[in-house]
Every structure is written in C-alpha cells, then in structure tokens.
Design a protein around this motif. Structure first.
Motif, PDB file in Angstrom:
ATOM      1  N   LEU A 266       0.799  -1.055   0.076  1.00 11.08           N
ATOM      2  CA  LEU A 266      -0.116   0.109  -0.011  1.00 11.08           C
ATOM      3  C   LEU A 266       0.797   1.183  -0.110  1.00 11.08           C
ATOM      4  O   LEU A 266       0.518   2.439  -0.687  1.00 11.08           O
ATOM      5  CB  LEU A 266      -0.781  -0.130   1.238  1.00 11.08           C
ATOM      6  CG  LEU A 266      -2.262  -0.607   0.781  1.00 11.08           C
ATOM      7  CD1 LEU A 266      -3.022  -0.945   2.263  1.00 11.08           C
ATOM      8  CD2 LEU A 266      -3.118   0.073  -0.050  1.00 11.08           C
ATOM      9  N   ILE A 270      -0.277   3.657  -2.783  1.00 11.26           N
ATOM     10  CA  ILE A 270      -0.998   4.724  -2.593  1.00 11.26           C
ATOM     11  C   ILE A 270       0.009   5.983  -3.147  1.00 11.26           C
ATOM     12  O   ILE A 270      -0.418   6.993  -3.682  1.00 11.26           O
ATOM     13  CB  ILE A 270      -0.812   4.963  -0.965  1.00 11.26           C
ATOM     14  CG1 ILE A 270      -2.169   4.238  -0.670  1.00 11.26           C
ATOM     15  CG2 ILE A 270      -1.354   6.708  -0.948  1.00 11.26           C
ATOM     16  CD1 ILE A 270      -2.513   4.206   0.805  1.00 11.26           C
ATOM     17  N   THR A 274      -1.324   8.446  -6.181  1.00 13.05           N
ATOM     18  CA  THR A 274      -1.167   9.905  -5.873  1.00 13.05           C
ATOM     19  C   THR A 274      -0.430  10.505  -6.863  1.00 13.05           C
ATOM     20  O   THR A 274      -0.942  11.642  -7.586  1.00 13.05           O
ATOM     21  CB  THR A 274      -0.343  10.212  -4.694  1.00 13.05           C
ATOM     22  OG1 THR A 274      -1.105   9.382  -3.651  1.00 13.05           O
ATOM     23  CG2 THR A 274      -0.402  11.688  -4.326  1.00 13.05           C
TER      24      THR A 274
ATOM     25  N   ILE B  94     -12.200  10.021   8.295  1.00 16.09           N
ATOM     26  CA  ILE B  94     -11.913   8.719   8.127  1.00 16.09           C
ATOM     27  C   ILE B  94     -12.894   7.955   8.989  1.00 16.09           C
ATOM     28  O   ILE B  94     -12.894   8.072  10.182  1.00 16.09           O
ATOM     29  CB  ILE B  94     -10.565   8.130   8.386  1.00 16.09           C
ATOM     30  CG1 ILE B  94      -9.635   8.651   7.301  1.00 16.09           C
ATOM     31  CG2 ILE B  94     -10.811   6.517   8.233  1.00 16.09           C
ATOM     32  CD1 ILE B  94      -8.188   8.036   7.406  1.00 16.09           C
ATOM     33  N   THR B 279      -8.749   0.943  -0.122  1.00 10.80           N
ATOM     34  CA  THR B 279      -8.078   1.971   0.659  1.00 10.80           C
ATOM     35  C   THR B 279      -7.129   2.728  -0.645  1.00 10.80           C
ATOM     36  O   THR B 279      -6.962   4.111  -0.242  1.00 10.80           O
ATOM     37  CB  THR B 279      -6.569   1.036   1.348  1.00 10.80           C
ATOM     38  OG1 THR B 279      -7.222  -0.042   2.237  1.00 10.80           O
ATOM     39  CG2 THR B 279      -5.948   2.052   2.091  1.00 10.80           C
ATOM     40  N   ALA B 282      -9.867   5.093  -1.502  1.00  5.52           N
ATOM     41  CA  ALA B 282     -10.017   6.274  -0.241  1.00  5.52           C
ATOM     42  C   ALA B 282      -8.832   7.299  -0.485  1.00  5.52           C
ATOM     43  O   ALA B 282      -9.051   8.534  -0.497  1.00  5.52           O
ATOM     44  CB  ALA B 282      -9.935   5.643   1.171  1.00  5.52           C
ATOM     45  N   ALA B 283      -7.635   6.724  -0.872  1.00  3.37           N
ATOM     46  CA  ALA B 283      -6.376   7.670  -0.785  1.00  3.37           C
ATOM     47  C   ALA B 283      -6.698   8.847  -2.028  1.00  3.37           C
ATOM     48  O   ALA B 283      -6.455   9.870  -1.838  1.00  3.37           O
ATOM     49  CB  ALA B 283      -5.209   6.835  -1.047  1.00  3.37           C
ATOM     50  N   LEU B 295     -14.465   3.423   5.223  1.00  2.00           N
ATOM     51  CA  LEU B 295     -13.760   2.133   4.845  1.00  2.00           C
ATOM     52  C   LEU B 295     -14.549   1.135   5.703  1.00  2.00           C
ATOM     53  O   LEU B 295     -15.030   1.090   6.725  1.00  2.00           O
ATOM     54  CB  LEU B 295     -12.286   2.347   5.305  1.00  2.00           C
ATOM     55  CG  LEU B 295     -11.612   3.470   4.999  1.00  2.00           C
ATOM     56  CD1 LEU B 295     -10.344   3.596   5.998  1.00  2.00           C
ATOM     57  CD2 LEU B 295     -11.191   3.095   3.428  1.00  2.00           C
ATOM     58  N   LEU B 306      -2.709   5.221   4.872  1.00  3.29           N
ATOM     59  CA  LEU B 306      -3.945   6.206   4.627  1.00  3.29           C
ATOM     60  C   LEU B 306      -3.969   7.474   5.464  1.00  3.29           C
ATOM     61  O   LEU B 306      -4.057   8.493   5.046  1.00  3.29           O
ATOM     62  CB  LEU B 306      -5.267   5.443   4.618  1.00  3.29           C
ATOM     63  CG  LEU B 306      -6.454   6.177   3.967  1.00  3.29           C
ATOM     64  CD1 LEU B 306      -6.183   6.318   2.445  1.00  3.29           C
ATOM     65  CD2 LEU B 306      -7.794   5.269   4.118  1.00  3.29           C
ATOM     66  N   HIS B 309      -1.004   9.376   4.398  1.00  2.51           N
ATOM     67  CA  HIS B 309      -1.242  10.101   3.125  1.00  2.51           C
ATOM     68  C   HIS B 309      -2.163  11.447   3.392  1.00  2.51           C
ATOM     69  O   HIS B 309      -1.863  12.452   2.700  1.00  2.51           O
ATOM     70  CB  HIS B 309      -2.150   9.179   2.208  1.00  2.51           C
ATOM     71  CG  HIS B 309      -2.560   9.459   1.026  1.00  2.51           C
ATOM     72  ND1 HIS B 309      -1.859   9.864  -0.003  1.00  2.51           N
ATOM     73  CD2 HIS B 309      -4.057   9.793   0.551  1.00  2.51           C
ATOM     74  CE1 HIS B 309      -2.596  10.347  -0.975  1.00  2.51           C
ATOM     75  NE2 HIS B 309      -3.801  10.370  -0.550  1.00  2.51           N
ATOM     76  N   ARG B 310      -3.047  11.212   4.208  1.00  2.00           N
ATOM     77  CA  ARG B 310      -3.840  12.594   4.351  1.00  2.00           C
ATOM     78  C   ARG B 310      -2.903  13.608   5.005  1.00  2.00           C
ATOM     79  O   ARG B 310      -3.095  14.662   4.754  1.00  2.00           O
ATOM     80  CB  ARG B 310      -5.178  12.036   5.575  1.00  2.00           C
ATOM     81  CG  ARG B 310      -5.865  13.099   6.098  1.00  2.00           C
ATOM     82  CD  ARG B 310      -6.907  12.898   6.646  1.00  2.00           C
ATOM     83  NE  ARG B 310      -6.735  12.164   8.235  1.00  2.00           N
ATOM     84  CZ  ARG B 310      -7.426  11.859   9.207  1.00  2.00           C
ATOM     85  NH1 ARG B 310      -8.639  12.101   8.858  1.00  2.00           N
ATOM     86  NH2 ARG B 310      -6.877  11.370  10.306  1.00  2.00           N
TER      87      ARG B 310
END
Lengths: 299, 449
Positions: A266, A270, A274, B94, B279, B282-283, B295, B306, B309-310
């Motif tokens: 992930l 991710i 992005t 989230i 996931t 969501a990202a 989720l 995640l 990432h946020r």
C-alpha cells in the motif's frame, strides 16, 4: 438554479512519446485534459507502468519485496523475463547499479553489454537508469546508446551537468531521454529548453524526482500538478512533456514498508495513485503486486 | 464565488458615516471583500440587504460539523481545486463501517481495535474520526442496539446509514446530542425527513444517483432552512468518484453554484470488495475532494498508510513542515555513538533519521530549529551557521553525551566546516555525504568513535 456540468476544455496536448519498438512499443502522454478527466477531454494512452530490474544482486531489500524475484535476482536476464512472463510487465526499468563509482564501479562497456543482453531477451520497452553520478552516467549511457542502437530506449537520468553528452548519443542512436530536475518546475523548464536546442521534444520525458509517502510525497504531488498545469492550462510548450515518477525503491526503503507486506504494497500503491492523480505518465514500481493493483484500478 | 469590493459597495448605504470604523463606505467594502471586516459593524444596513450580502459573501463551500465535543469533525470551507494554489484546509474524515449484521463478538472486536488505534508519527496524532453504523439486519432493535453501543462506549462522531427513514430517525434520536450524520436523504424521503432534521438538529447526508439529482434535494432542504448537509453523488468506483467530486467542487468554487456548495462523502467500502483497492480509492478520493471517506475495516496496516497520506496531502504548502528542535536519540545511542546535525525542515529530518535507522547504527541526530529552512538557506540566513550550532551544542550539552569529539554535518554544508572548527574548538568536523541515501553506507564504512 439549473445544474450544468462545469466542463473545462483544453486546447493543447501533452506530447506523445513512443518508447521501445515494434508491436510491444508503448505510447505515453498525448492527453489534452487533466489526469482521469476523460469526462471532458481525451486521454489516448493509459500511464506506462514499469517494473524494476537490477543489474546486480539487490542489497537490503525487505523480504516481502525480494520474495517475488528471489529465484532470479542473480541474473538480470531471468529477472527481466520473469517480470514480463509471470508478472505481465509491459515495460521495464533496468537499473545499472553496478556502475556506481562508489560501489562495484563496472565499466561502461560491461554495463552496455549487460543492457544489450537484457533488452535482447524480452521485447518490451526499457528505461535504462544510471546511478545519479553525473560523469559516470554520461559515460555509461553513451555507451549503452551506441551498443543498443535503434532500440528506442528511455535513458536517464539526464541532468544539467551531463545532458549534452547523453542526449547527443541518444539522438544519434534513436533513443529517448529522461530530463531530471529536482522538485522545481522552473529547473524542469530550463533543462527542457536547453535540450530542445538540439533534441526532439517528443523524445523527452521529465522526472521532477519523486518522494515516497510520508517522506515528501506532497512536494512531488504538487510539483507534478504545477508542471501539468503550466503545460495544459498555460500552454507552455516546454512543460508539455510526459512525466516519469521513479518511486518504488524509495517506498520500499521506508521503515513502514518494511514492517509488513500489506503495508509495503500500500505504501507503494498509494504513492503511485497519488502521482497519477497529479499527472504522472510513467511509473516505476518495485513490487509487482502494487503495479497490478494500480493497473486494475485505473483501467 | 467571493464578492468583489465594488459589488459590495453598491449595496452599502454610501453615507460614509464612519460608524463602522472605516473612513468611507468604500474602504469598508474593500475590507469586507477580503474578510477583514464584519457586516455587523455597519449600523445602517437594511436587514434585507444584509441577508442578501451575507448569503453572497458566504464561503462557496459551507463548513459542516458532524459530531460534538472534541471528536467533532468539521469539513468544508475549501477554497482551491489544487493544493499548490493555497492549501486544503479541513482534513477528510476517516470513517469505519460497522454493520448491524455483523455478530456481536465481531462488532466488539472491531470497536476494540478502532478504540485501540493510536498512532503517532513525528509528533502528529493520526486518528480515525467516525463510525459509520449501517442498518442491514432488517431488525430495528438490532440497529438501535448497535447505535447505543457506539454512542455509549465510544466518543467517535457517528454516521447512521439506513434506507428506512423511520428507523433512521428513531436511531438518530438516541444520539442526537452527538450530532450524527443521517444518511441517506434522497428525493424520495426529503419531505418526511425535513421536520425530523429540524427537530433533532442533525446534519443530513444527501444522496443522489447523479450530481444533478443532488441539487433538487439540497435546494429543497435549503428552502426549509436546513444547511448542514453532505453530498454523495452515488459514484460507483474510483474513476466515477474522481469525476463527480471534481465537478461538485468546481461548480461550487468556480461557478458559485450554491446547491452544490457543501462538503462531500464517499464510500470506498461499497465500491470495492478488495481491501487494498478500497484503501487506494480512499487515498485517491481524499486528494480529489471527499470530505469523508468510509472504509469497511480498521486494520492498522491498511489505515496507517492512509493516515500518513492524509497528513501529507493536507499539510500546508505555504509553510515548510518542521519538526521539534532537539537532540534526537535514534536507536539507543551511547557515549561512542556518532553525532549528526541537520535542520528542522521536516523532509531533512525524515530522510536523515530514516537513513540512520537503515544503517542500524544508534546515533544522536541534532535537529536545530531553522524555522523550516533547509541547510543552505538556513546557513545564508544565519540560522544554521557555526555560532548557531555551537549554541545548540551548549544548550543540549552534547559534549556530555559522547566521549568522542566528532560531528558529522550535511554534505552540502562545506562552508560550515571552517566556521564550526572555530566555534566548536576540539571537535573534528566531518562532512557527511551529499545524498541522504548514502548515509547508511557512510556510517557503516566511515564511522569510528
């Protein structure tokens, strides 16, 4: 109040770059809209998704990213074949790590020989990557360009200090180059201008240098978004080259990716999604599972 | 779309009475346009005109709060399409989905895991914001029991998901003071929902089969005086989500289209069965404007990426990210461990600390407060010169921490060597590698106390 979809039409395109040759060649770029905006423009080519192959045994790789390649890491030819035949990679990135003057310091001749062997073994397009050592990369990539003449490889990184040498060899032998300028849209443009004085713009892919999730991802994201907007919205011809993100390795170096297989995949996926959302046209992955996930999500 | 000063000026009394504290109505109008003044300060404004102006000057995307107390989540009031234009202001919430069809022990386990989830990364607390409770059992009693349990045993903000409008509001009345989001409000149940929404004062999760379908519902709610809403355009996958979320934000920000001027909610949990894909969606939707992502699961190895990432996407690009000044102990350093120094620009810190960890050699990493400037910029402005670093060494008693007298400085800071040799007598100043990625090799090959 009546809703009208606020669509935005863009009148210019990102340049289309062809990589490799023959049936398996790959086209990237060519879009006249922002990433994934097929509802208001055209995106003729999906992003290129490449897997990494090293020319030497990897060191300090997390077990979960070594596992898919465990049986082939001692032989880059077998490694490349596995990526294509087992993991379905449509493009590969051969990393000439062994040429590092601080490491094994293999000669340009040896490196070119390995590159020839690996690129002869499978028919997908190749990115061929140096070790970020300006002078050595110039010697190595010039030799690779000569020995692999006509293969339309994507050679990089080409930077301010070595672009003339590498790009001239690439031009002479029919290859494309990756122009790399670190995290700065203006430097990206400057390098493109310098290159375009003698090199065809449709054979340039730019690399703003990518950082992994949690380690500067947001800088990469915004730089790519900016470059894309300069190109598409402001119609700046020197910002209309497709964008490459080489990030898989950086992701798998993080302690978070090393903690668990799922987290590592992930971490990489991710980061990848992005960069695609920002506007990247070509991604270099390390783990085949992350590549597969992205592929299934975006098509 | 924000009003311009000249447009506001037309609606003011134009008497230049100065009672607002500004010399002219024009000056007041200009100040209003940039948010520096308040309409209340004009005592002569006709109430109707004031209402008109307030509506016109309201932020293009309303700020909506779900939940109460310290776990309340406020989303909306975003100003840009792209973070580099300014910044994204309110982090996406989230939410974790819990169905009343899950067995009691499963629910118990999930709640326990969610409550225990407590992750800190570089001084930032990363957390889950909401529980999304879903009515699937067909048994009102079961759903209410789930809602009660979540309400009584946790402090999370709540989302109630129930297609049966009666059950939905009956459950909402059990936890109304927690201000749960009630979902879905659709064109079919709007009129039944309006009196309940007003009575309970809870925000509405509006669902439409398309963006256009949303607008008739939001307009009807607005006319009834309800403005706390979230939008769900019914996107079925990530790509539809990107499209719908983009068009909603664009309509609100660039067209000033009020019926879409609300934050949004997205349901990756219903888009994908696969946890990785959920996931990833969501990202993607956090970048592309979702105010809340829901989720299906709460496992750490999926949530941590995640959350990080946020944190990345919502960091403010106008301010360099910084970390706290101190002598960080990486691994378990002792008197023979290497001492390195760098700036408090967060990226420098991440790279160097990660590299030291990779080298697996315990070390002291001195992080000097440079107000977020990188090495060379900080050196130029005197925040990372010989004197400043000597002060740091004094303040953190570095000479007492190690027996050796060797300091490793960033490879780009060649100019610092001579300065430090003067300011830190007795210390050997060693120029480190240029690239952070070369630090592990450098330490393992070069370091000797």
């Amino acid at each position: 109040m009546k809703y009208e979809p606020p669509l935005e039409k863009i009148s210019v395109n990102i340049r289309e770059t062809v990589l490799g040759q023959g049936e398996k060649s790959v086209k990237i770029g060519g879009e006249n809209t922002l990433p994934f905006h097929s509802f208001e423009g055209s995106l003729p080519n999906s992003a290129g998704l490449a897997l990494e192959v090293l020319d030497t045994q990897p060191e300090n790789w997390a077990p979960s990213v070594l596992e898919p390649f465990e049986d082939v890491v001692s032989d880059p030819v077998k490694w490349a074949k596995k990526c294509v035949e087992v993991y379905g990679a449509e493009m590969l990135c051969l990393r000439l790590l062994s040429t590092d003057p601080m490491g094994k310091d293999r000669s340009p001749e040896e490196a070119a020989e390995i590159t020839k062997k690996v690129t002869d073994a499978v028919d997908v397009p190749f990115i061929v990557w140096g070790t970020d050592m300006e002078d050595k990369d110039a010697q190595v990539l010039m030799q690779v360009a000569r020995v692999c003449s006509g293969k339309n490889l994507l050679l990089g990184p080409v930077v301010k200090g070595n672009y003339e040498k590498i790009a001239k060899a690439a031009l002479e032998h029919g290859h494309a180059v990756v122009a790399q300028a670190s995290m700065d849209a203006n430097l990206t443009k400057e390098l493109n201008i310098a290159l375009c004085k003698f090199f065809p713009p449709e054979k340039i892919v730019v690399d703003p240098t990518a950082s992994a999730l949690g380690y500067g991802l947001e800088y990469t994201f915004s730089i790519i978004e900016e470059i894309k907007q300069f190109g598409l919205v402001d119609k700046d011809k020197m910002m209309q080259m497709p964008i490459l993100c080489d990030f898989g390795g950086d992701c798998w170096r993080t302690k978070e990716a090393k903690e668990s297989r799922e987290q590592g995949i992930l971490w990489e996926a991710i980061s990848g999604i992005t960069f695609l959302l920002a506007g990247a046209n070509l991604l270099v992955f390390r783990h085949p599972e992350s590549l597969k996930l992205i592929k299934e999500m975006v098509i | 779309m924000a009003l311009k000063g000249a447009e506001i000026m037309k609606m003011l009394p134009k008497t230049n009475c100065k009672e607002c504290g500004y010399p002219t109505c024009f000056a007041f109008a200009m100040k209003l346009a940039t948010g520096g003044a308040n309409l209340e300060d004009c005592p002569h404004l006709d109430p109707q005109v004031r209402a008109q102006l307030e509506a016109a000057m309201a932020p293009p995307i309303k700020l909506v709060t779900i939940g109460a107390g310290e776990n309340a989540l406020a989303i909306g009031e975003e100003e840009v399409m792209f973070r580099h234009e300014k910044t994204f202001f309110h982090e996406s919430g989230i939410a974790i989905l819990i169905s009343d069809k899950e067995s009691e022990s499963d629910i118990e386990k999930k709640l326990k895991r969610i409550k225990a989830f407590d992750f800190e990364r570089i001084g930032q607390k990363l957390k889950i914001d909401l529980l999304a409770l879903c009515f699937e059992s067909g048994d009102k009693g079961k759903f209410e029991a789930l809602v009660k349990k979540a309400y009584e045993t946790t402090n999370f903000a709540l989302i109630l998901i129930c297609e049966d409008t009666d059950v939905l509001f009956s459950a909402a009345s059990l936890c109304a003071d927690r201000k749960p989001l009630v979902y879905p409000i659709t064109k079919d149940n709007t009129s039944a929902a309006i009196p309940k929404l007003k009575e309970l004062g809870v925000p509405a999760g509006v669902k439409g089969q398309s963006i256009e379908a949303l607008t008739s519902v939001t307009s009807e709610l607005k006319d009834a005086g309800i403005e706390d809403m979230l939008l769900d355009p019914g996107s079925k996958n990530m790509l539809e989500g990107i499209r719908d979320q983009t068009l909603i934000r664009r309509a609100a920000l660039k067209k000033g289209f009020r019926p879409l001027g609300y934050p949004t909610i997205a349901f990756p949990c219903f888009m994908y069965q696969d946890r990785f894909k959920e996931t990833l969606a969501a990202a993607a939707l956090m970048i592309k404007y979702a105010g809340i992502v829901v989720l299906s699961q709460a496992e750490a190895q999926f949530l941590l990426p995640l959350l990080v990432h946020r944190f990345n996407i919502y960091s403010d690009p106008r301010r360099p990210m910084t970390v706290e000044e101190k002598a960080y102990e990486i691994g378990n350093p002792g008197e023979n461990s290497p001492v390195l120094i760098s700036t408090n620009y967060a990226l420098d810190y991440f790279i160097v600390s990660a590299a030291i960890e990779e080298a697996n050699i315990p070390a002291y990493l001195c992080i000097k407060d440079t107000e977020g400037l990188g090495v060379m910029a900080a050196w130029t402005s005197g925040k990372f010169n010989g004197e400043a670093i000597a002060e740091f060494f004094e303040k953190y008693a570095m000479a007492d921490k190690v027996k050796h007298r060797k300091l490793i400085i960033p490879g780009v800071a060649k100019k610092l060597v001579a300065e430090l040799e003067e300011e830190l007598p007795g210390w050997e100043i060693i120029l480190g590698p240029l690239e952070g990625s070369d630090i592990p090799k450098f330490l393992s090959e070069e370091w000797k106390a």
